[in-house]
Design a protein around this motif. Sequence first.
Motif, mmCIF file in Angstrom:
data_model
loop_
_atom_site.group_PDB
_atom_site.id
_atom_site.type_symbol
_atom_site.label_atom_id
_atom_site.label_comp_id
_atom_site.label_asym_id
_atom_site.label_seq_id
_atom_site.Cartn_x
_atom_site.Cartn_y
_atom_site.Cartn_z
ATOM 1 N N ALA A 185 -5.305 -9.071 1.744
ATOM 2 C CA ALA A 185 -5.907 -7.945 2.450
ATOM 3 C C ALA A 185 -7.379 -8.198 2.702
ATOM 4 O O ALA A 185 -7.989 -9.105 2.136
ATOM 5 N N ALA B 203 4.428 -2.912 7.010
ATOM 6 C CA ALA B 203 3.473 -2.445 8.021
ATOM 7 C C ALA B 203 2.955 -3.638 8.820
ATOM 8 O O ALA B 203 2.468 -4.618 8.252
ATOM 9 N N THR C 166 0.184 -5.218 10.922
ATOM 10 C CA THR C 166 -1.248 -5.037 11.081
ATOM 11 C C THR C 166 -1.801 -6.166 11.944
ATOM 12 O O THR C 166 -1.124 -7.183 12.153
ATOM 13 N N THR D 152 2.168 -6.723 6.151
ATOM 14 C CA THR D 152 1.878 -6.381 4.763
ATOM 15 C C THR D 152 2.907 -5.352 4.301
ATOM 16 O O THR D 152 3.516 -4.666 5.120
ATOM 17 N N PRO E 166 2.441 -2.595 1.672
ATOM 18 C CA PRO E 166 1.842 -1.739 0.638
ATOM 19 C C PRO E 166 2.893 -0.786 0.099
ATOM 20 O O PRO E 166 3.898 -0.510 0.770
ATOM 21 N N LEU F 121 -0.757 5.676 3.849
ATOM 22 C CA LEU F 121 -0.429 4.252 3.704
ATOM 23 C C LEU F 121 -0.476 3.536 5.044
ATOM 24 O O LEU F 121 -1.088 2.468 5.166
ATOM 25 N N THR F 122 0.162 4.112 6.063
ATOM 26 C CA THR F 122 0.209 3.444 7.365
ATOM 27 C C THR F 122 -1.164 3.424 8.043
ATOM 28 O O THR F 122 -1.533 2.415 8.655
ATOM 29 N N THR G 247 -4.092 3.408 6.578
ATOM 30 C CA THR G 247 -4.922 2.446 5.852
ATOM 31 C C THR G 247 -4.538 1.019 6.206
ATOM 32 O O THR G 247 -5.401 0.158 6.409
ATOM 33 N N ALA G 248 -3.234 0.758 6.297
ATOM 34 C CA ALA G 248 -2.765 -0.596 6.623
ATOM 35 C C ALA G 248 -3.206 -1.017 8.021
ATOM 36 O O ALA G 248 -3.669 -2.138 8.228
ATOM 37 N N ARG G 249 -3.085 -0.108 8.985
ATOM 38 C CA ARG G 249 -3.452 -0.450 10.362
ATOM 39 C C ARG G 249 -4.948 -0.689 10.517
ATOM 40 O O ARG G 249 -5.374 -1.446 11.389
ATOM 41 N N THR H 272 -6.200 -1.829 3.332
ATOM 42 C CA THR H 272 -5.315 -1.770 2.175
ATOM 43 C C THR H 272 -5.876 -2.612 1.038
ATOM 44 O O THR H 272 -6.258 -3.769 1.236
ATOM 45 N N LEU I 59 -0.739 -3.540 -2.780
ATOM 46 C CA LEU I 59 0.204 -4.517 -2.255
ATOM 47 C C LEU I 59 1.051 -5.152 -3.348
ATOM 48 O O LEU I 59 1.902 -5.999 -3.073
#
Length: 456
Positions: free
Chosen positions: A48, A324, A326, A331, A333, A353-354, A356-358, A362, A367
């Motif tokens: 990440a 997700a 990215t 990733t 998570p 969660l989504t 933050t991942a995009r 994250t 993870l």
Amino acid sequence: MSATMIKEFRLPDLGEGLTESEILSWKVAVGDTVTLNQVIAEVETAKAVVELPSPFAGVVAALHEQPGTVVEVGKPIVSFEVDSAEGGSAQADTNEHDDGGHGGEVPTAAAKREPNLVGYGAVLENTGRPTRKARGQVAPAQSPVAARVEPTVALESAGAERPRSTPPVRKLARDLGIDLSAVQGSGPGGLITREDIQQYTDAEASQKTGQGTATQASPARQGERETRTPIKGVRKFTAAAMVQSAFTAPHVTEFLTVDVTATMELLARLKGSKAFEGYKLTPLTLAAKALLVALQNNPSLNSRWDEANQEIIQFNYVNLGIAAATPRGLTVPNIKDADRLTLRELSAALTDLTDTARSGKTQPADLSGGTISISNIGVFGIDAGTPILNPGEAAILALGSVRKAPWVVEDQVVVRQVMSLSLSFDHRLVDGEQGSRFLADLGTILADPAMVLTMI
């Protein structure tokens, strides 16, 4: 006038024994005053992109690494000038000096071990391996006085030796595999701009083809037959993990197509309910909740194969992973203790969660530790697939798209909303019967959400 000392910040282990990270960008410059926990850099691990907070309050005395440099854990990356009366802050230093004239003796790493930055795991011992240095790196100051009064001179010297450019331009150059030292800057003071990078790539393309000049079209517009991208960071880690999973765990994939009309009607009612006002509800939300319920009667899918100890570990909690996509790669998570969340709490956790991942924010801790995962391939219009297990997990569920299709109801063909479920599992941990029962239970819930009452 209070005495000051130089404190050195070494790159911490950012999670799960990672041995190195790449400096993506600095958020501070030499001479800047920083506060404790202020973000000073953005680094990329194998998992990440992480914002690195300052362990000290003081003035930046030197930046030891440049953006684009891969640094080993435990190596110094920045030095701070701090008030000796306050002692800096959270991280002790193996290279500190004061103004008291005590000879400037530097204690060795063996003589003085530095505590780790809170939340970033243990600091590795110095292995003696050389660090890969960026072009034109400035050596750390050799005395307290030099460290305090020469940062400006050092910065000017570095500016004369290394190419000057902005972080976005440096990233563009890295992505294209271009050494900035070979590029002539046209900006103020020789600053390298995007246009300079473009002209450089044009010139290289012309030399390779033997046609035209540096003003020709770029390789992409010329129709180059290949584009090469370095394999590193998140994509490198994901590739290695997927290969390990595919050739370690014996995968089995089962499929089930379900009439989810009742679930979609429930979803519409919940969206219009005041109880869920402000919450983002999707088919994934209800499918995730259904999975958590189905696991209660099928715990073998929430387990792990421990090869080293020759044991099967069954988890009495569920850390639900969500695959997700990215900008930096795939990733997974996970939501910790997802089985303890209400539907509203699960909805909020999925949204966080989504998002933050995009955004690429994250954290490594999010993870790791997953116990079962979902891949929502339906958002891409895909019906079914054969998902590869997230390493260390017994099962992964792929959700297909919800489509209107002809369906037989009471011997009549009618239009219904259907979804295909694809379940991959580790056959060492999950027998065919267990995997089938879990998938059937999940399908039962999605076909008639009221059936949950018979399972809890």
